[in-house]
Design a protein around this motif. Sequence first.
Motif, PDB file in Angstrom:
ATOM      1  N   GLU A  67       0.820  -1.215   0.000  1.00  0.00           N
ATOM      2  CA  GLU A  67       0.000   0.000   0.000  1.00  0.00           C
ATOM      3  C   GLU A  67       0.849   1.259   0.000  1.00  0.00           C
ATOM      4  O   GLU A  67       0.426   2.308  -0.481  1.00  0.00           O
ATOM      5  CB  GLU A  67      -0.917   0.007   1.234  1.00  0.00           C
ATOM      6  N   THR A  74       4.598   9.071  -0.708  1.00  0.00           N
ATOM      7  CA  THR A  74       5.004   8.085   0.294  1.00  0.00           C
ATOM      8  C   THR A  74       6.105   7.179  -0.243  1.00  0.00           C
ATOM      9  O   THR A  74       7.009   6.783   0.487  1.00  0.00           O
ATOM     10  CB  THR A  74       3.804   7.251   0.757  1.00  0.00           C
ATOM     11  N   LEU A 182       5.229   8.429   7.920  1.00  0.00           N
ATOM     12  CA  LEU A 182       4.720   7.191   7.336  1.00  0.00           C
ATOM     13  C   LEU A 182       4.212   6.203   8.377  1.00  0.00           C
ATOM     14  O   LEU A 182       3.337   5.380   8.090  1.00  0.00           O
ATOM     15  CB  LEU A 182       5.812   6.514   6.507  1.00  0.00           C
ATOM     16  N   PRO A 184       2.353   6.202  11.282  1.00  0.00           N
ATOM     17  CA  PRO A 184       0.962   6.038  11.741  1.00  0.00           C
ATOM     18  C   PRO A 184       0.066   5.337  10.737  1.00  0.00           C
ATOM     19  O   PRO A 184      -0.842   4.595  11.120  1.00  0.00           O
ATOM     20  CB  PRO A 184       0.501   7.487  11.983  1.00  0.00           C
ATOM     21  N   LYS A 185       0.292   5.557   9.455  1.00  0.00           N
ATOM     22  CA  LYS A 185      -0.588   5.003   8.425  1.00  0.00           C
ATOM     23  C   LYS A 185      -0.170   3.617   7.970  1.00  0.00           C
ATOM     24  O   LYS A 185      -1.009   2.739   7.768  1.00  0.00           O
ATOM     25  CB  LYS A 185      -0.641   5.951   7.223  1.00  0.00           C
ATOM     26  N   PHE A 186       1.135   3.383   7.795  1.00  0.00           N
ATOM     27  CA  PHE A 186       1.591   2.142   7.177  1.00  0.00           C
ATOM     28  C   PHE A 186       2.230   1.160   8.158  1.00  0.00           C
ATOM     29  O   PHE A 186       2.415  -0.006   7.816  1.00  0.00           O
ATOM     30  CB  PHE A 186       2.583   2.455   6.050  1.00  0.00           C
ATOM     31  N   ASP A 311       4.288  17.274   5.964  1.00  0.00           N
ATOM     32  CA  ASP A 311       3.161  16.526   5.376  1.00  0.00           C
ATOM     33  C   ASP A 311       2.625  17.228   4.137  1.00  0.00           C
ATOM     34  O   ASP A 311       2.609  18.438   4.057  1.00  0.00           O
ATOM     35  CB  ASP A 311       2.039  16.376   6.415  1.00  0.00           C
TER      36      ASP A 311
END
Length: 311
Positions: A67, A74, A182, A184-186, A311
């Motif tokens: 992802e 990203t 990166l 927190p999301k991945f 960001d």
Amino acid sequence: MTPQHHLRGVLLASIACILWGISGVAASTLFKLNPHVTALWLTQVRMITAGIILLVLGQLIGVKPFEIWRQKATGLRVISYGLLGLVPVQLCYFEAVKFGNAPIATIIQFLGPFIISIYFLLFKHVIPTRPEMGGMLLAFVGTLLIVTHGHLNSLAISPVVLFWGGLSAIGVATNTLIPRPLLPKFGAVSVTGWGLLVAGICLNIFGPVWQDHVTLSWAGWSMIGIIIVFGTVIPFLMFAHALGYILPTTASLLDAFEPLSATVFSVMFLSVQLTKYDLVGGALVILAVMALSLNGHQMLRLIRRFRMKTD
């Protein structure tokens, strides 16, 4: 958070840091066993193998590692993390170990948090607090003792060791700052796995890993196995899991086990001789980083502010 959970987090983080310290000792042992093994070759093997293992584990536990490449921004940050964060923190560290020894290389690399403070001072115009200033002074005195052994007109360690160790300390800073947006999301498994794999593949530009016909004994392959499994994959997973039970500031304090374990195991198994200046200087550096970590809330606020701006 129960006391049992906190204790579990402390134990996991402590063991992870001890294993990272042992990784440097294993690398030092490998360099002594086979002088033909280069830091570049070892870093390539470590990064590519550990990266693949982490990504496979990530796929198995359902974190969807691919992802991260769906967005250009990203993907570029992962590449930056691998090249500017992981390469210096691993390749330069192994170079310092090869030309010097694991304890000194680890202690110099341990100066990384102060590079972060200096970065915020120079580029974000954030003035360090009194504890940070005191920590910087302690770290400076400790490093000076290690480098000069009290004789300011000469160096007690090779300039090459100081050069590579300094780059590895800068790598600790970039390794901390670049991947923050990166995570927190991945998740840490995907981010670190891809960072390692990208960095390991890109290093082949400087020397393809398959062209180095390295012949190793079973002891040599055992050291590589320790570096990859016990010095990379397992401690990374343990440390990432520990952060679910303890604060990052607590984890930063426990990082002191890394140079301590590198020193203890080097003296025990490699007969490394450390002078009183090395021991006192190393203790001052460790105390300095602990002082900085005790003021960790300030550092976390700075990193969050930096992340919001990027960001």
